[in-house]
Design a protein around this motif. Structure first.
Motif, PDB file in Angstrom:
ATOM      1  N   ALA B  68      -3.264   0.561  21.592  1.00 55.58           N
ATOM      2  CA  ALA B  68      -3.868   1.595  20.571  1.00 55.58           C
ATOM      3  C   ALA B  68      -3.085   2.132  19.425  1.00 55.58           C
ATOM      4  O   ALA B  68      -3.851   2.507  18.413  1.00 55.58           O
ATOM      5  N   THR B  69      -1.966   1.817  19.397  1.00 48.95           N
ATOM      6  CA  THR B  69      -0.914   2.063  18.255  1.00 48.95           C
ATOM      7  C   THR B  69      -0.406   0.748  17.950  1.00 48.95           C
ATOM      8  O   THR B  69       0.234   0.088  18.853  1.00 48.95           O
ATOM      9  N   ALA B  70      -0.467   0.287  16.782  1.00 50.04           N
ATOM     10  CA  ALA B  70       0.162  -1.035  16.229  1.00 50.04           C
ATOM     11  C   ALA B  70       1.502  -0.900  15.970  1.00 50.04           C
ATOM     12  O   ALA B  70       2.140   0.052  15.484  1.00 50.04           O
ATOM     13  N   CYS B  71       2.226  -1.906  16.228  1.00 49.44           N
ATOM     14  CA  CYS B  71       3.646  -1.912  15.822  1.00 49.44           C
ATOM     15  C   CYS B  71       4.019  -3.203  14.861  1.00 49.44           C
ATOM     16  O   CYS B  71       5.240  -3.219  14.432  1.00 49.44           O
ATOM     17  N   LYS B  72       2.988  -3.827  14.752  1.00 47.69           N
ATOM     18  CA  LYS B  72       3.204  -4.908  13.773  1.00 47.69           C
ATOM     19  C   LYS B  72       2.198  -4.846  12.419  1.00 47.69           C
ATOM     20  O   LYS B  72       1.007  -4.134  12.734  1.00 47.69           O
ATOM     21  N   GLY B  73       2.273  -5.375  11.444  1.00 51.27           N
ATOM     22  CA  GLY B  73       1.299  -5.417  10.366  1.00 51.27           C
ATOM     23  C   GLY B  73       1.813  -4.500   9.335  1.00 51.27           C
ATOM     24  O   GLY B  73       2.978  -3.885   9.351  1.00 51.27           O
ATOM     25  N   ASP B  74       1.266  -4.519   8.055  1.00 48.84           N
ATOM     26  CA  ASP B  74       1.644  -3.710   7.068  1.00 48.84           C
ATOM     27  C   ASP B  74       0.706  -2.772   6.448  1.00 48.84           C
ATOM     28  O   ASP B  74      -0.554  -2.944   6.839  1.00 48.84           O
ATOM     29  N   LEU B  75       1.119  -1.744   5.839  1.00 51.89           N
ATOM     30  CA  LEU B  75       0.160  -0.781   5.086  1.00 51.89           C
ATOM     31  C   LEU B  75      -0.916  -1.406   4.258  1.00 51.89           C
ATOM     32  O   LEU B  75      -0.137  -2.261   3.505  1.00 51.89           O
ATOM     33  N   GLU B  76      -2.135  -1.226   4.162  1.00 52.40           N
ATOM     34  CA  GLU B  76      -2.992  -1.740   3.214  1.00 52.40           C
ATOM     35  C   GLU B  76      -3.033  -0.752   2.070  1.00 52.40           C
ATOM     36  O   GLU B  76      -3.329   0.277   2.126  1.00 52.40           O
ATOM     37  N   VAL B  77      -2.831  -0.888   0.853  1.00 50.23           N
ATOM     38  CA  VAL B  77      -2.973  -0.530  -0.437  1.00 50.23           C
ATOM     39  C   VAL B  77      -4.522  -0.457  -0.866  1.00 50.23           C
ATOM     40  O   VAL B  77      -5.010  -1.315  -1.548  1.00 50.23           O
ATOM     41  N   LEU B  78      -5.170   0.591  -0.596  1.00 54.51           N
ATOM     42  CA  LEU B  78      -6.669   0.620  -1.289  1.00 54.51           C
ATOM     43  C   LEU B  78      -6.881   1.005  -2.444  1.00 54.51           C
ATOM     44  O   LEU B  78      -7.654   0.486  -3.394  1.00 54.51           O
ATOM     45  N   ALA B  79      -5.717   1.836  -3.248  1.00 53.20           N
ATOM     46  CA  ALA B  79      -5.973   2.167  -4.530  1.00 53.20           C
ATOM     47  C   ALA B  79      -4.647   2.756  -4.859  1.00 53.20           C
ATOM     48  O   ALA B  79      -4.003   3.259  -4.123  1.00 53.20           O
ATOM     49  N   GLY B  81      -3.038   5.059  -8.513  1.00 52.84           N
ATOM     50  CA  GLY B  81      -3.249   5.258  -9.554  1.00 52.84           C
ATOM     51  C   GLY B  81      -2.064   5.996 -10.256  1.00 52.84           C
ATOM     52  O   GLY B  81      -2.077   6.775 -11.258  1.00 52.84           O
ATOM     53  N   GLY B  82      -0.820   5.643  -9.712  1.00 54.01           N
ATOM     54  CA  GLY B  82       0.471   6.378 -10.053  1.00 54.01           C
ATOM     55  C   GLY B  82       0.317   7.953  -9.479  1.00 54.01           C
ATOM     56  O   GLY B  82       1.090   8.000  -8.552  1.00 54.01           O
ATOM     57  N   ALA B  83      -0.363   8.874 -10.169  1.00 54.48           N
ATOM     58  CA  ALA B  83      -0.290   9.982  -9.407  1.00 54.48           C
ATOM     59  C   ALA B  83      -1.117  10.332  -8.075  1.00 54.48           C
ATOM     60  O   ALA B  83      -1.063  11.220  -7.538  1.00 54.48           O
ATOM     61  N   SER B  84      -1.899   9.062  -7.685  1.00 51.03           N
ATOM     62  CA  SER B  84      -2.425   9.191  -6.651  1.00 51.03           C
ATOM     63  C   SER B  84      -2.384   7.777  -5.964  1.00 51.03           C
ATOM     64  O   SER B  84      -2.310   6.826  -6.957  1.00 51.03           O
ATOM     65  N   PHE B  85      -2.439   7.646  -4.684  1.00 54.12           N
ATOM     66  CA  PHE B  85      -2.663   6.469  -3.962  1.00 54.12           C
ATOM     67  C   PHE B  85      -3.380   6.696  -2.589  1.00 54.12           C
ATOM     68  O   PHE B  85      -3.302   7.822  -1.987  1.00 54.12           O
ATOM     69  N   ALA B  86      -3.954   5.577  -2.090  1.00 54.43           N
ATOM     70  CA  ALA B  86      -4.676   5.474  -0.786  1.00 54.43           C
ATOM     71  C   ALA B  86      -4.254   4.422  -0.102  1.00 54.43           C
ATOM     72  O   ALA B  86      -4.528   3.182  -0.502  1.00 54.43           O
ATOM     73  N   TRP B  87      -3.934   4.716   0.978  1.00 63.33           N
ATOM     74  CA  TRP B  87      -3.598   3.612   1.882  1.00 63.33           C
ATOM     75  C   TRP B  87      -4.191   3.648   3.205  1.00 63.33           C
ATOM     76  O   TRP B  87      -4.796   4.690   3.467  1.00 63.33           O
ATOM     77  N   ARG B  88      -4.401   2.434   3.808  1.00 65.29           N
ATOM     78  CA  ARG B  88      -5.077   2.109   5.061  1.00 65.29           C
ATOM     79  C   ARG B  88      -4.072   1.749   6.042  1.00 65.29           C
ATOM     80  O   ARG B  88      -3.408   0.921   5.752  1.00 65.29           O
ATOM     81  N   ALA B  89      -3.690   2.265   7.195  1.00 66.22           N
ATOM     82  CA  ALA B  89      -2.653   2.170   7.846  1.00 66.22           C
ATOM     83  C   ALA B  89      -2.828   1.343   9.403  1.00 66.22           C
ATOM     84  O   ALA B  89      -1.822   1.175  10.007  1.00 66.22           O
ATOM     85  N   ASN B  90      -4.269   1.191   9.606  1.00 68.57           N
ATOM     86  CA  ASN B  90      -4.660   0.392  10.761  1.00 68.57           C
ATOM     87  C   ASN B  90      -3.830   0.725  12.118  1.00 68.57           C
ATOM     88  O   ASN B  90      -3.251  -0.224  12.549  1.00 68.57           O
ATOM     89  N   ARG B  91      -3.698   1.937  12.369  1.00 66.42           N
ATOM     90  CA  ARG B  91      -2.987   2.582  13.461  1.00 66.42           C
ATOM     91  C   ARG B  91      -1.536   2.277  13.761  1.00 66.42           C
ATOM     92  O   ARG B  91      -0.953   2.161  14.640  1.00 66.42           O
ATOM     93  N   LEU B  92      -1.132   1.929  12.567  1.00 71.03           N
ATOM     94  CA  LEU B  92       0.488   1.831  12.512  1.00 71.03           C
ATOM     95  C   LEU B  92       1.168   3.254  12.975  1.00 71.03           C
ATOM     96  O   LEU B  92       0.561   4.285  12.887  1.00 71.03           O
ATOM     97  N   PRO B  93       2.188   3.363  13.432  1.00 65.82           N
ATOM     98  CA  PRO B  93       2.820   4.783  13.880  1.00 65.82           C
ATOM     99  C   PRO B  93       2.557   5.730  12.859  1.00 65.82           C
ATOM    100  O   PRO B  93       3.411   5.479  11.681  1.00 65.82           O
ATOM    101  N   GLY B  94       2.289   6.810  13.241  1.00 63.24           N
ATOM    102  CA  GLY B  94       2.151   8.035  12.108  1.00 63.24           C
ATOM    103  C   GLY B  94       3.302   8.573  11.588  1.00 63.24           C
ATOM    104  O   GLY B  94       3.193   8.502  10.176  1.00 63.24           O
ATOM    105  N   ALA B  95       4.321   8.780  12.235  1.00 61.93           N
ATOM    106  CA  ALA B  95       5.522   9.356  11.663  1.00 61.93           C
ATOM    107  C   ALA B  95       6.128   8.365  10.766  1.00 61.93           C
ATOM    108  O   ALA B  95       6.552   8.694   9.589  1.00 61.93           O
ATOM    109  N   TRP B  96       6.063   7.011  11.059  1.00 60.28           N
ATOM    110  CA  TRP B  96       6.486   5.931  10.331  1.00 60.28           C
ATOM    111  C   TRP B  96       5.861   5.889   8.828  1.00 60.28           C
ATOM    112  O   TRP B  96       6.395   5.767   7.774  1.00 60.28           O
TER     113      TRP B  96
END
Lengths: 354, 354
Positions: B68-79, B81-96
């Motif tokens: 239910a928590t992933a330990c492998k994989g990387d963050l996806e960058v959805l967008a 814009g410099g002053a803004s960004f959106a990531w999808r983390a696919n259940r990677l550890p929240g604190a990390w």
């Protein structure tokens, strides 16, 4: 913002706005300022926020007369970074300043997805909800927070001395249907609402106040006693630390960032404003945003009401229904409000009474 | 977030963090992930948020074990814009994920005065307050909001069906002294707090819940009944529409902008996050901002307490005092929490028990 003056004869909104404009011009405003102020007061009435509608017009005229609201001068630009700007308004009319700020924000959001603005020391901006829909209509999320650093009527959590005031914050959330238009104080009720109970000589329906010792009270008169009472924070004696937290957030954004706060003990009548608009296009996209906000709104509306209760409503839903009804049927005003406006018309030599 | 497990033997924070790191690595995390997760859990304990501290470690390990928590994989960058960004983390550890996002935001805020970020679907991020101080230490205002769209335990105002959840929001406000660190749910209390009452078989001290019909209740068991009860909104039966408004704001920012919300009925365990940092330098200036926030904090602290009450405290004040005390004296943990961690150590072949 509670109901006042809703039981009088129905008036034509367009005619009322015209009268308000003439009075504001006669009092000294430019026609552009008068246009904005009359429109925002009327919009508050249309949405049902009667304490922030044309019942405030006499007070606005009185403030102009004694110089507490400025009708001349220009906005000072304290800082401008493209995606952010900070103005000082030197008591210029709040609605006029706000509408200029919103035009500016909407013009800039095409180049920057998040625009953040602060305004220092502008005259009363009225009901926050009245500003939201033109922004959500563009598919943008909006935050609007304000307070008057010259006004203290709310104690910090655990305290018995007024330091803060009702510190309202508004959020506009676009959906594929009607927008969600949130606007509320971070105290249990607004200053205007307590004033309305005081005027009617009524107790509040619950312990909405704290007396000068910090004990729960339902007596609006306690605000004027020595030591003065205060309006209770959202969350009350048990969870008021949360209302306190939200209230401090409003202070930091609208007074801290704008640089016009309580440190200099300013006189009442100048508000600090925080305005921020976010374009969902810069994050997961407008489509995903609207899919989520629309699903959320639908799920809330479809949720089983509590036993014996009416269907679940979203913030702004009743206000938008009020608006449609009032535009179609006219707006009720008490004789007291109409007479007060007629008095001002006579005094300012404006023919049109009510 | 209320107190649990505060009455056991004192433990050395550094030793605890080391054990937690070893367990998380043994369960499959990289050492960098384990470092961040252990540090954030420990930080929650230090600040006094015991429901969000190392008592969660067994739950975290169990989530890794069942994927239910992933330990492998990387963050996806959805967008971006410099002053803004959106990531999808696919259940990677929240604190990390959060610590990476904060590093990114702090790096960018030197070029843009307002940085806004969203994260979709990351594993549990823990106590929001644990992330604020490194940001306020830079003189920046921070907003952090999150929720889990797979969790429904709070009804919309007027409803009796769970649609929302505790939807916390945090604000960090720098001053010339300690920062103001606000962190609270928009329901009266968090899910974890109700769960703690349920575990102890106790009633809540007030009607913090609504039963399945929407009647006020103090029985935590009602959450598990049919139809399920819900946790009351901040503001309760009278002013809960304000808690509802704040809760909808959290949903729009953390789930709407991130694009990962309730529309697809996701499984529990993936949070949406909204993170925004504002540099006062771009508005009326850092000096003016700190002058106002410091004066405000001082005025609140100096305010006369309610009759018989302790001095007024600002949000985060007790947490920072807890932190200093725990670092000096050690942290108390219940035998139950320590035994559970020791069990996991045995199971994962990590020598160090507690």
């Amino acid at each position: 913002m509670s109901a006042v003056a809703e039981d009088g004869p129905l008036q034509d909104p367009a005619a009322l706005a015209s009268t308000a404009r003439q009075l504001l011009v006669a009092a000294g405003m430019t026609s552009e300022m008068a246009e904005d102020v009359a429109a925002v007061l009327l919009e508050a009435d249309l949405l049902g926020h009667r304490t922030h509608g044309l019942s405030m017009l006499p007070n606005y005229l009185e403030r102009i007369e004694r110089g507490a609201t400025a009708c001349k001068g220009d906005l000072e630009v304290l800082a401008d970074g493209g995606a952010s700007f900070a103005w000082r308004a030197n008591r210029l009319p709040g609605a006029w300043v706000m509408r200029r700020a919103i035009r500016e924000v909407l013009a800039r959001v095409t180049s920057h997805p998040v625009i953040t603005a602060t305004i220092a020391d502008c005259a009363h901006i009225g009901a926050l909800q009245a500003y939201l829909k033109p922004i959500t209509d563009e598919g943008l999320f909006v935050t609007l927070a304000t307070t008057d650093p010259g006004l203290a009527s709310v104690a910090p959590f655990g305290g018995a001395e007024p330091v803060l005031t009702s510190n309202p914050v508004a959020y506009g959330i676009p959906t594929l249907g009607d927008p969600i238009l949130i606007d509320h104080s971070t105290s249990v009720v607004s200053n205007g609402s307590i004033a309305a109970y005081a005027t009617r000589g009524e107790r509040t329906p619950g312990p909405w106040l704290l007396d000068g010792q910090g004990h729960p009270s339902d007596d609006p008169a306690c605000l004027g006693q020595e030591p003065p009472g205060t309006i209770a924070l959202l969350g009350g004696p048990e969870f008021g630390y949360k209302g306190f937290g939200f209230s401090l957030m409003v202070e930091a954004l609208s007074l801290g960032l704008s640089g016009h706060g309580r440190s200099t003990a300013p006189s009442r009548g100048g508000q600090g404003v925080f305005l921020q608009v976010i374009d969902p296009a810069a994050f997961a996209g407008r489509e995903a945003f609207l899919r989520e906000t629309t699903a959320l709104a639908e799920r809330c509306r479809a949720s089983r009401p509590r036993a014996g209760g009416p269907p679940v409503r979203l913030p702004g839903e009743r206000a938008l229904a009020n608006r449609a009804r009032h535009l179609a049927e006219g707006l009720p005003y008490s004789r007291q409000v109409l007479d007060s406006i007629t008095d001002w018309a006579r005094r300012l030599g404006v023919e049109k009474g009510l």
